[in-house]
Design a protein around this motif. Structure first.
Motif, PDB file in Angstrom:
ATOM      1  N   VAL A   1       0.842  -1.206   0.000  1.00 24.23           N
ATOM      2  CA  VAL A   1       0.000   0.000   0.000  1.00 24.23           C
ATOM      3  C   VAL A   1       0.875   1.253   0.000  1.00 24.23           C
ATOM      4  O   VAL A   1       0.630   2.205  -0.757  1.00 24.23           O
ATOM      5  CB  VAL A   1      -0.956  -0.011   1.212  1.00 24.23           C
ATOM      6  N   LEU A   2       1.921   1.230   0.839  1.00 24.59           N
ATOM      7  CA  LEU A   2       2.797   2.409   0.910  1.00 24.59           C
ATOM      8  C   LEU A   2       3.474   2.672  -0.423  1.00 24.59           C
ATOM      9  O   LEU A   2       3.661   3.822  -0.822  1.00 24.59           O
ATOM     10  CB  LEU A   2       3.851   2.214   2.012  1.00 24.59           C
TER      11      LEU A   2
ATOM     12  N   MET B   1       2.220   1.962  -3.294  1.00 23.16           N
ATOM     13  CA  MET B   1       1.208   2.491  -4.206  1.00 23.16           C
ATOM     14  C   MET B   1       0.978   3.976  -3.972  1.00 23.16           C
ATOM     15  O   MET B   1       0.589   4.705  -4.862  1.00 23.16           O
ATOM     16  CB  MET B   1      -0.101   1.706  -4.039  1.00 23.16           C
ATOM     17  N   LEU B   2       1.250   4.416  -2.717  1.00 21.36           N
ATOM     18  CA  LEU B   2       1.079   5.832  -2.386  1.00 21.36           C
ATOM     19  C   LEU B   2       2.329   6.662  -2.663  1.00 21.36           C
ATOM     20  O   LEU B   2       2.303   7.889  -2.597  1.00 21.36           O
ATOM     21  CB  LEU B   2       0.763   5.967  -0.894  1.00 21.36           C
ATOM     22  N   GLY B   3       3.419   5.969  -2.916  1.00 24.23           N
ATOM     23  CA  GLY B   3       4.672   6.706  -3.094  1.00 24.23           C
ATOM     24  C   GLY B   3       5.333   7.052  -1.785  1.00 24.23           C
ATOM     25  O   GLY B   3       6.249   7.865  -1.747  1.00 24.23           O
ATOM     26  N   LEU B   4       4.871   6.481  -0.680  1.00 23.39           N
ATOM     27  CA  LEU B   4       5.500   6.770   0.602  1.00 23.39           C
ATOM     28  C   LEU B   4       6.698   5.865   0.843  1.00 23.39           C
ATOM     29  O   LEU B   4       7.503   6.106   1.726  1.00 23.39           O
ATOM     30  CB  LEU B   4       4.491   6.620   1.747  1.00 23.39           C
ATOM     31  N   THR B   5       6.790   4.807   0.060  1.00 27.64           N
ATOM     32  CA  THR B   5       7.952   3.933   0.103  1.00 27.64           C
ATOM     33  C   THR B   5       8.385   3.672  -1.333  1.00 27.64           C
ATOM     34  O   THR B   5       7.541   3.504  -2.216  1.00 27.64           O
ATOM     35  CB  THR B   5       7.609   2.605   0.812  1.00 27.64           C
ATOM     36  N   GLU B   6       9.689   3.714  -1.526  1.00 32.79           N
ATOM     37  CA  GLU B   6      10.203   3.486  -2.880  1.00 32.79           C
ATOM     38  C   GLU B   6      10.259   1.991  -3.169  1.00 32.79           C
ATOM     39  O   GLU B   6      10.808   1.242  -2.355  1.00 32.79           O
ATOM     40  CB  GLU B   6      11.629   4.030  -2.978  1.00 32.79           C
ATOM     41  N   PRO B   7       9.721   1.560  -4.292  1.00 26.53           N
ATOM     42  CA  PRO B   7       9.868   0.149  -4.647  1.00 26.53           C
ATOM     43  C   PRO B   7      11.333  -0.144  -4.966  1.00 26.53           C
ATOM     44  O   PRO B   7      12.043   0.717  -5.471  1.00 26.53           O
ATOM     45  CB  PRO B   7       9.027   0.000  -5.917  1.00 26.53           C
ATOM     46  N   SER B   8      11.776  -1.374  -4.616  1.00 23.77           N
ATOM     47  CA  SER B   8      13.148  -1.755  -4.971  1.00 23.77           C
ATOM     48  C   SER B   8      13.208  -2.127  -6.444  1.00 23.77           C
ATOM     49  O   SER B   8      14.209  -1.905  -7.109  1.00 23.77           O
ATOM     50  CB  SER B   8      13.600  -2.946  -4.125  1.00 23.77           C
TER      51      SER B   8
END
Ligand SMILES: Nc1ncnc2c1ncn2[C@@H]1O[C@H](COP(=O)(O)OP(=O)(O)OP(=O)(O)O)[C@@H](O)[C@H]1O
Ligand SMILES: [Mg+2]
Lengths: 406, 251, 320
Positions: free
Chosen positions: B50-51, B53-60
């Motif tokens: 979810v994070l 998808m919100l841009g609050l966490t960067e995907p690796s």
């Protein structure tokens, strides 16, 4: 004088007491003593006489002469003195033991000397004056006359009576110097005299007389008969005096007699320089360790050439003060020379005001200038600091730009 | 706006924390108007997904698109369209519920006038009409959860991500929350993504579910499809729980 | 920008309504007032009979009175203001569970930290400005001295330096609130750092100086050695922002101070030369003298903020 007077009085009293004792208490003894001496003097006799009965004096001079009262008899006498015909224009008085006297006690066989003083009035002219002096005993039994003839001459006493000699009749120096000539004034007349001193020379010059080795100023001095005294003449030239030789006449006079001497002052010019800045501003600012420049001028305000002007400075330690040129060979009068002063404060100098004194040192004169050097903090660090802040702010902006957009 | 049906699409989405792979190469798509449920045990990687998808966490690795936008580069636009109810949603205890909502409204650029109206409506809708002026610190867990929904109502996003919205609620609270979520979808046409352990409730409202286990999305589809695939029989009475346990055992 | 503004306003309101702020402000105001009053009355006694006392106004800030000067007080306890305003800035939001919600709003993430920092700085500004105004007013009242433009400038610069100084501590506190998830931990760490810089650096400075340039107590030392000793001590103690700040402000506040150094080598001639004109420094020169200090203070403040910023931007938002 006082002691002398006192001893005389004491002696007199003693004498009188002894006499009275002899007379009253032991008349026989006294008679024996007196009679014992085979004395063939008359019982009573007096004479009055002046030492020099004829005198030749210059006009205006006071006459002093000894008056001798002689008791040639055996008895003691009190002699009254009288002036039956005082000469016109003269004040005559007798002095014994410093007092004016009118009578004198003379023991038998002794004599007393009084001083006769004849003071002429101002207008007493030349001529012959005779003064009759009469002496008589208290009882009027005996009298004795004498006369004094004073011949007043018109002409001064010959200059040989006073002489002025000087060993250094010529002195030289700039106008700022005080020239001091030493003179030897000799009184060759037979009397103590008061000599008036005067000097004449160029206008606006100042002259003063001083006794040798003393600071006070005098205008006359007393010299004993036959002796001499050293006098110094101080000559202060006019500050504006031109170069050249200036004669100064020194005159010594006493009544009619006078003597002159000439001394010469050779003005070689004044030595005076003045240092300053062209703008009159005596302050400059500098940075620690960085040279700062100021031009000063050295003006010859004297009237003679100033040679070999060099510069010295009073400055804090670790500071450098340099002059360009370091030395000026000569500055003609009224000329001005410019000198570049390079002041380098020490590396560790604090900001604020420092005093740096610069002295222009000529051979004959010097002049000081005090400069206020305001050390200012270098603005370079300010700029570097601002730059640093700018860099960091830019960096922050970049951080904002790249990290912030999320 | 975007006319395509797909509003959220993840392809090969991966998140690695040090040596741990929290989300492992998952791909899925959520259609407009759907209620999509993320199911999985603790630590499966639901919140992480979810994070991202919100841009609050960067995907690796991999990417996610929300309405065709990458939240990494268009985070504001994505966040404008997406409402997020974090698990254990928090509020400023010193402020009243109303003030908390006003703050969020201001952050969304709503004028105070508009927000006051919306706050009243939203509080009404979640049943906190009388509690709006109480300090948030005094709210019960259920009230906080509902205040979180009210916040979403005020923002009126197109998509909402609800991270465990029913966590820690009593059965009555769960039911109220479930119906609130349903109303989001039905009345306000929001696309809903929710994660939950409450399989029973998820089964009631979700159109489709994704089952995540240890970072892997092991299955995506309608509950019927999954039941068919896993249970293998046309059962009338099956529960999501049964399906879930089956996947869980396999993993 | 909008997000930052909204957050800033909320944070500001929070600061001004929070109890700890009110207590802190009351405390500092009280101490300032007492200090100023004492200084004012003692100055008044000293100044009796002096026609136009110059530089008196600055003494309100620098004169130590019975206990300490106001400048010293701010140097020492000012950091507490910054710490109190920032030590729970981020971690409280995180613990409350509001951080992820906040970050999910349509605002840039840096709006959160910027808004918080700004609110803190503005609070500091308001606090310091009111204290300084209060003291000036009290000074005018008790002493009847009016400050000239120069003095006003000095006080303003003092204010700016103080704001940066306290903002630095605010930055430190915010940084700790980012690094430490536990509020108590970050508060403790911040206070520990404050104590370290306020007490131990001075102590460490004299230790370092004694180790590098030992001075024999019994036989004394020559000037050069004492000077080197002082320089080492100074260099080490400048690691402390407190020292940096107090040196900078004491030079700004006292126009007769011509250097930030505590020991200087002055030759006898230099002494004479300096004493000749003993004028106070113009403001510009005072500023230039302490400019490196001011720059350094500003830099560490900015850098501290930049670190907080980057740390916050790179950190996981998730709560718990
Ligand atoms: N910052 C982090 N650093 C290291 N590992 C992390 C971090 N955040 C999460 N993880 C790990 O990633 C995994 C997935 O976590 P996540 O919170 O997404 O799980 P979840 O499915 O939401 O679980 P829950 O049902 O408990 O909420 C967990 O194993 C967790 O330990
Ligand atoms: Mg979770």
């Amino acid at each position: 004088m006082v002691t002398k007077k006192r001893t005389m009085t004491r002696r007199l009293i003693t004498f009188v007491i002894i006499c009275s004792l002899m007379w009253c208490l032991s008349p026989h003894l006294a008679a024996a003593v007196i009679t014992g001496d085979k004395d063939n003097r008359p019982a009573r006799a007096i004479t009055v006489a002046v030492q020099y009965s004829g005198m030749l004096v210059p006009k205006g001079d006071t006459v002093r002469v000894d008056l001798v009262v002689n008791n040639t008899g055996r008895a003691d006498e009190t002699v009254l003195l009288d002036l039956p015909q005082p000469p016109k224009g003269w004040n005559i008085s007798f002095k014994g033991a410093n007092y004016a006297v009118t009578s004198v006690f003379v023991p038998g066989g002794k004599s007393e000397t009084l001083a006769l003083t004849a003071e002429p009035d101002k207008d007493t002219g030349a001529g012959e004056y005779t003064c009759l002096i009469k002496g008589r005993t208290k009882d009027g039994a005996l009298t004795s006359d004498t006369s004094l003839t004073i011949k007043v001459t018109d002409q001064a006493i010959t200059s040989r009576d006073i002489t002025i000699t000087t060993s250094y009749p010529e002195l030289s120096g700039p106008t700022t110097t005080n020239f001091e000539f030493s003179l030897e004034v000799s009184n060759k007349s037979g009397q103590d005299r008061i000599f008036n001193l005067s000097a004449t020379g160029p206008e606006k010059w100042e002259f003063s007389f001083k006794p040798a080795y003393e600071a006070k100023q005098i205008s006359s001095l007393r010299i004993k008969a036959g002796s001499s005294q050293a006098v110094a003449v101080e000559v202060k030239p006019d500050k504006q005096a031109k170069l050249g030789t200036f004669p100064v006449n020194v005159e010594v006079n006493s009544g009619q007699s006078k003597a002159e001497a000439q001394v010469r002052v050779i003005i070689t010019g004044t030595y005076e320089i003045k240092a300053g800045t062209p703008s009159g501003l005596l302050s400059l600012s500098a940075q620690p360790g960085k040279p700062s420049n100021l031009s000063i001028y050295v003006k010859n305000t004297g009237s003679a050439v100033q040679k070999g002007v060099s510069f010295v400075s009073f400055k804090p330690e670790n500071w450098k003060v340099e002059f360009k040129p370091e030395k000026i060979d000569a500055i003609p009068p009224n000329d001005m020379k410019q000198v570049e002063v390079n002041i380098t404060p020490g590396d560790e100098a604090l900001v604020g005001d420092y005093s740096v004194a610069v002295t222009a040192q000529g051979e004959k004169a010097s002049s000081d200038v005090e400069l206020r050097v305001t050390v200012k903090a270098s603005t370079i660090w300010g700029w570097v600091g601002l730059l640093l802040i700018l860099v960091v702010v830019l960096g922050l902006a970049l951080v904002f730009r790249y990290a912030g957009r999320r | 706006m975007d006319t395509s049906k797909i509003v959220v699409e993840a392809t090969g989405l991966t998140k690695v924390y040090g040596s741990k792979t929290a989300v492992d190469n998952i791909s899925f798509a959520v259609d407009r108007g759907e209620i999509f449920g993320f199911l999985g045990p603790n630590g499966a990687g639901k919140t992480t997904t979810v994070l991202m998808m919100l841009g609050l966490t960067e995907p690796s690795a991999g990417r996610v698109e929300v309405m065709g936008l990458d939240p990494r580069f268009a985070s504001i636009k994505v966040k404008q369209m997406v409402g997020y109810l974090p698990e254990n949603v928090g509020f400023y205890g010193d402020l009243t519920g109303r003030q908390n909502l006003l703050y969020v409204a201001r952050l969304n650029g709503l004028t105070d006038k508009v927000s006051h109206d919306r706050i009243d409506q939203a509080l009404d809708a979640v049943g906190l009409k009388d509690e709006g002026d109480k300090r948030a610190a005094a709210y019960s867990r259920g009230m906080r959860q509902r205040l979180g929904i009210a916040e979403l109502l005020i923002r009126e996003p197109d998509i909402v991500f609800l991270d465990e919205p029913t966590l820690g609620l009593d059965p009555d609270g769960i039911n109220r929350m479930i119906s609130l979520i349903q109303s989001l979808s039905l009345e306000r046409n929001m696309t809903v993504l929710l994660s939950s352990h409450q399989l029973h409730q998820v089964q009631r409202i979700c159109h489709r579910v994704g089952i995540m286990i240890k970072g892997k999305l092991v299955a995506v589809g309608t509950i019927d499809e999954l039941a068919k695939e896993k249970l293998g029989v046309e059962q009338d009475t099956f529960t999501l729980e049964e399906i879930y346990m089956k996947y869980f055992k396999e993993a | 920008m909008r997000g930052m503004w909204v957050i800033y306003r909320k944070e500001l309101a929070d600061h001004f309504s929070s109890n700890r702020f009110v207590i802190l402000f009351a405390l500092i105001t009280m101490v300032s007032l007492i200090t100023t009053f004492m200084v004012g009355t003692s100055l008044k006694k000293e100044l009796e009979g002096i026609a136009r006392p110059s530089l008196v106004f600055m003494m309100l800030f620098t004169s130590t009175g019975d206990l300490f000067s106001l400048a010293q007080f701010i140097a020492f306890f000012g950091p507490l203001i910054g710490l109190v305003l920032g030590f729970d800035a981020i971690n409280r939001e995180r613990i409350n569970g509001t951080l992820s919600k906040l970050a999910a709003q349509p605002i840039y993430r840096d709006a959160i930290i910027n808004g918080k920092f700004m609110a803190g700085v503005v609070t500091i500004k308001i606090m310091l400005l009111s204290i300084v105004l209060l003291i000036s007013g009290l000074g005018l009242f008790t002493l009847g001295v009016t400050p000239g433009p120069e003095e006003v400038g000095r006080v303003l610069i003092y204010l700016v330096i103080s704001i940066f100084y306290i903002s630095f501590w605010l930055g430190v506190a915010i940084l700790f609130s980012i690094f430490f998830r536990n509020i108590a931990t970050s508060a403790l760490a911040a206070i520990a750092l404050w104590i370290f810089f306020s007490f131990f650096v001075t102590f460490g400075a004299s230790l370092a100086a004694n180790a590098l340039v030992p001075i024999d107590q019994n036989q004394g030392a020559d000037a050069e050695r004492l000077f080197a000793h002082a320089q080492v001590q100074k260099a080490v103690s400048l690691l402390s922002p407190m020292k940096l700040y107090s040196d900078a402000t004491s030079t700004i506040l006292d126009p007769m101070r011509k250097t930030t150094r505590s020991l200087i080598l002055i030759g006898p001639m230099e002494r004479v030369s300096m004493d000749r004109f003993n004028r106070p420094l113009p403001l510009g020169q005072s500023i230039l003298v302490v400019f490196p200090y001011i720059v350094f203070l500003i830099l560490i403040t900015l850098i501290c903020f930049a670190i907080s910023y980057l740390a916050f931007m790179r950190q996981e938002i998730r709560s718990g």
